[in-house]
Motif scaffolding. Structure first.
Motif, mmCIF file in Angstrom:
data_model
loop_
_atom_site.group_PDB
_atom_site.id
_atom_site.type_symbol
_atom_site.label_atom_id
_atom_site.label_comp_id
_atom_site.label_asym_id
_atom_site.label_seq_id
_atom_site.Cartn_x
_atom_site.Cartn_y
_atom_site.Cartn_z
ATOM 1 N N GLU A 98 0.960 -1.347 0.017
ATOM 2 C CA GLU A 98 -0.198 -0.063 -0.057
ATOM 3 C C GLU A 98 0.833 1.507 0.751
ATOM 4 O O GLU A 98 0.859 2.401 -1.041
ATOM 5 C CB GLU A 98 -0.662 0.096 1.039
ATOM 6 C CG GLU A 98 -2.106 -0.971 1.179
ATOM 7 C CD GLU A 98 -2.918 -1.555 2.682
ATOM 8 O OE1 GLU A 98 -3.414 -1.036 2.677
ATOM 9 O OE2 GLU A 98 -2.551 -2.633 2.758
ATOM 10 N N VAL A 133 -4.973 -3.072 -4.190
ATOM 11 C CA VAL A 133 -4.440 -3.851 -4.101
ATOM 12 C C VAL A 133 -4.498 -5.646 -4.490
ATOM 13 O O VAL A 133 -4.118 -6.836 -4.174
ATOM 14 C CB VAL A 133 -4.744 -3.400 -2.620
ATOM 15 C CG1 VAL A 133 -4.173 -5.383 -1.159
ATOM 16 C CG2 VAL A 133 -3.691 -2.330 -1.644
ATOM 17 N N PRO A 209 -4.255 -9.929 2.023
ATOM 18 C CA PRO A 209 -6.108 -9.327 2.221
ATOM 19 C C PRO A 209 -6.629 -10.477 1.683
ATOM 20 O O PRO A 209 -6.391 -11.608 0.787
ATOM 21 C CB PRO A 209 -5.185 -7.741 1.248
ATOM 22 C CG PRO A 209 -3.753 -8.291 1.165
ATOM 23 C CD PRO A 209 -3.377 -9.463 1.008
ATOM 24 N N THR A 220 -7.827 -4.700 3.144
ATOM 25 C CA THR A 220 -6.205 -4.925 2.556
ATOM 26 C C THR A 220 -5.405 -5.332 4.205
ATOM 27 O O THR A 220 -6.276 -5.401 5.082
ATOM 28 C CB THR A 220 -5.685 -3.633 2.046
ATOM 29 O OG1 THR A 220 -5.784 -2.716 3.525
ATOM 30 C CG2 THR A 220 -6.154 -2.781 1.067
#
Length: 267
Positions: A98, A133, A209, A220
């Motif tokens: 991230e 993600v 995730p 996430t």
């Protein structure tokens, strides 16, 4: 007296057998529930949104993320997540997925990290990061967890993450190890892997995730870790902060050699 004792002993044995049967039935029901969950993962829809975002020109600079370098070269996504977090020479720091996406969004698209850091989970730009993600981690599904721990900054973050894992705080005096420092624990229908071990860390780190069925959301790893802090009754960490990245390094390094099964699907 002997007759009474025999009756009591027989009753106790029946109770044990009954309890064992109930536990077995409960475990069977949980196994069935998980089997049903595995039949179709809504994360696929989120990943599809992420792929579109990856290729869409956005932000003040009207650019896509197709030149984003996740550690294997500009635009290379396949297997990238299985090697993260990692040290990035261009930023001079260890980054998880991230925080690295935020770097790419800022440098390539001109999207300020502040709009993500100050946002809410699954709102605005953070929702878009979550979709990205999902797309990236899907491309590491089945890959071997293989974080490179040779750089001094990775070693430093590992030690910080380990310290954070065992740090007890908050009104309930909890640490991460309170829930994830012992074999065989479970909350409701969710197993709690022992994250101190390679097997447990591979099961935990390797399946996040993930899509949370209970609230119909894709979470996430940053989102997951923040929820752990919430359950400890601690303040929410700053999005992309060193403590969450350090915890990720500790988990990924412990899980090394395991298999990525991402995105996972959870209760």
């Amino acid at each position: 007296m002997r007759h009474t004792f025999t009756i009591l002993l027989a009753g106790f044995a029946c109770g044990l057998l009954s309890g064992t049967a109930a536990a077995s039935s409960e475990m069977d029901a949980i196994a069935k529930y998980r089997e049903l969950l595995a039949d179709g993962n809504p994360s696929e829809l989120v990943a599809a949104q992420g792929e579109e975002l990856w290729k869409t020109k956005r932000g003040p600079q009207q650019a896509s993320l197709e030149r984003c370098d996740l550690g294997l070269g500009p635009g290379v996504i396949k297997g990238a997540y299985a090697k993260m977090p990692r040290y990035f020479k261009d930023t001079g720091r260890v980054q998880d997925l991230e925080s690295r996406l935020m770097t790419c969004m800022e440098n390539l698209q001109g999207i300020e990290p502040k709009s993500i850091v100050d946002g809410k989970f699954l709102k605005g730009e953070r929702e878009k990061v979550a979709a990205l993600v999902a797309y990236v981690v899907t491309e590491s599904n089945g890959a071997r967890i293989d974080v490179d721990m040779r750089h001094p900054e990775m070693k430093k973050m590992y030690e910080m993450g380990k310290m954070a894992f065992y740090f007890r705080a908050g009104p309930m005096d909890f640490s991460c190890a309170t829930c994830h420092g012992e074999e065989g624990k479970r909350i409701r229908m969710q197993d709690l892997p022992d994250l101190r071990t390679q097997k447990g860390a591979a099961a935990g780190w390797g399946s996040w995730p993930a899509y949370r069925v209970s609230n119909g959301e894709f979470w996430t790893m940053q989102h997951r870790l923040n929820d752990c802090f919430r359950q400890q009754r601690l303040p929410e960490p700053i999005y992309g902060s060193d403590v969450t990245i350090a915890l990720s390094v500790y988990l990924a390094a412990t899980a090394k050699g395991g298999t990525m099964l991402t995105p996972g699907i959870k209760r």
